[in-house]
Enzyme design. Structure first.
Site, short mmCIF file in Angstrom:
data_model
loop_
_atom_site.label_atom_id
_atom_site.label_comp_id
_atom_site.label_asym_id
_atom_site.label_seq_id
_atom_site.Cartn_x
_atom_site.Cartn_y
_atom_site.Cartn_z
N THR A 1 53.20 -65.00 19.41
CA THR A 1 51.97 -64.83 19.82
C THR A 1 51.05 -65.82 19.51
OG1 THR A 1 52.17 -62.41 19.52
CG2 THR A 1 50.02 -63.16 19.90
N GLU A 2 51.24 -66.50 18.24
CA GLU A 2 50.31 -67.58 17.87
C GLU A 2 50.67 -68.94 18.60
OE1 GLU A 2 47.59 -67.72 16.22
OE2 GLU A 2 47.60 -66.25 14.63
N SER A 3 51.87 -69.36 18.42
CA SER A 3 52.24 -70.73 19.06
C SER A 3 53.31 -70.76 20.01
CB SER A 3 52.72 -71.34 17.62
OG SER A 3 53.90 -70.99 17.21
N ARG B 1 40.29 -68.33 13.36
CA ARG B 1 40.36 -68.03 11.74
C ARG B 1 39.23 -68.94 10.86
NH1 ARG B 1 44.87 -68.92 12.85
NH2 ARG B 1 45.08 -66.85 14.30
#
Length: 424
Positions: A205-207, A387
């Protein structure tokens, strides 16, 4: 006859020993010679610049070439400084001026240049560009001969090109492989106390398992770690998959400890931890305080989601409710948690639990985006990569100057400026 028999047996065992003694010095000299650094620099400086060619449909190219560069440089007993190259910089000049050692680029972008030599690892569409040197050419040729057909290379090709990748067509999918980094994720998840497939879902999901992913706010690498967070955990190279996962999971472990006394159970703790990883612990601490002020039990993520719409009010409306960091829309954070949980279901062979829409940066019924451009949009979504490190502990106010510094810090991905390495 007895003497002849003894002599014959003696020679039978002596000759092989004699031959071995002759061969060992030769092989030792060759091994010693090959361990000498043919680049002549303290570190082998490498730039990976794939641009549009590095799309997901071609596999995880940046990660593959990063790993192969590490393998090659390790074979000569040296260390590497690898970074993602910027578009438009004259890296060919840097190679010729000896301020760069290896450049990885699409073959179509290379113009024949005197003094430079190109090599490929089998896929001739991507080449390694190096200075044309007899010693260097010999070193690389020897390594390439050893690499081709080896189990190490076969494993790398399986992991980077035949694992999970919904954008890669006409490939032989190995369903036992989720990412190129399953081994690292299994070890990290064990320390974290997670199912490793949950951690893999977070990384996807992040990268999308791409080590070269960068956000406009400075997060980078597999787990989209901010440089300030990396420094806290002693990590200097966020491009390195192992180092990036180390920093990301260290942050997750710390977040889990923050919510262990709040969450109703381990599943809820994981969901709240995912939300904090996305939005920052300060924001989630605000949500918890606001829920309590509203008489809502903050021990479940769904309960916290019920008060998040109140967080979008003007700052004056939130005064007196222990909301320290001001308005928070939270829509992208709620979508982020759903996306991770959906991906976790997919990795376990289950239907996704949530129906997602384009408004939440996914397609309906958990299906995958129709093209890579949409995937790129998801990776660059502003809130999902915000973040801010708005306090690592609930209730602790971060100084104003720290709030300003963290989001604007620029990523390097390799511990130093890539522009400096280019000689420009």
């Amino acid at each position: 006859m007895g003497v002849k028999r003894v002599t014959k047996k003696f020679l039978k065992y002596l000759i092989p020993i004699f031959l071995v003694l002759l061969i060992i010095p030769f092989t030792d000299r060759r091994a010693h010679k090959r361990k000498e650094n043919p680049f002549g620099s303290e570190q082998v400086r490498c730039a990976i610049r794939l641009g549009d060619y590095g799309k997901l449909s071609r596999g995880y190219l940046a990660g593959y070439h990063y790993e192969m560069l590490k393998t090659f440089i390790g074979s000569i007993g040296d260390s590497a400084c690898i970074f993602i190259g910027e578009e438009g910089l004259p890296y060919a000049d840097s190679l010729l001026k000896d301020s760069l050692d290896i450049l990885v680029i699409p073959r179509k972008e290379y113009a024949d240049t005197a003094g430079l030599q190109i090599w490929s690892l089998g896929d001739t569409n991507v080449v390694w560009v190096m200075r044309d040197s007899p010693n260097l050419n010999s070193e690389y040729a020897h390594w390439l001969i050893d690499l081709n057909g080896s189990s190490l290379h076969s494993s790398a090709q399986e992991r980077f090109f035949n694992g999970f990748n919904p954008y890669r067509k006409h490939s032989e999918r190995n369903r036992e492989i989720i990412s190129p980094y399953d081994g690292l994720l299994r070890k990290a998840a064990e320390k974290l106390g997670w199912d490793w497939k949950m951690l893999a879902a977070l990384v996807w999901t992040e990268s999308k398992f791409r080590i070269d992913t960068r956000s406009p706010r400075g997060a980078s690498g597999l787990m989209q770690v901010m440089p300030a967070t990396a420094r806290i955990y002693g990590v200097t190279d966020l491009l390195d998959p192992e180092e990036n996962i180390k920093a990301g999971t260290a942050l997750l472990a710390r977040l889990q400890r923050l919510y262990s006394d709040v969450a109703a159970d381990r599943d809820e703790m994981t969901k709240i931890t995912l939300a904090a990883y996305n939005a920052g612990p300060g924001r989630i601490a605000d949500c918890i305080r606001l829920a309590r002020a509203q008489g809502v039990d903050p021990s479940t993520w769904s309960n916290l989601c019920s008060v998040i719409p109140l967080m979008s009010q003007e700052a004056d409306s939130l005064a007196g409710q222990d909301v320290l960091y001001g308005p928070f829309k939270g829509k992208e954070t709620m979508a982020f948690v759903k996306a991770v949980l959906n991906q976790y279901d997919i990795f376990r062979g289950l239907p996704p639990r949530f129906r997602m829409t384009v408004d939440t940066l996914e397609t309906e019924s958990g299906d995958f985006p129709p093209d890579e451009d949409f995937a790129e949009m998801i990776l660059m979504a502003a809130d999902s990569l915000q973040r801010d490190s708005l306090s690592l502990e609930p209730g602790i106010v971060v100084k104003e100057e720290e709030k300003k510094e963290t989001p604007t810090e620029q990523p390097t991905g390799h511990g130093q400026s890539s522009k400096g390495l280019s000689g420009r």
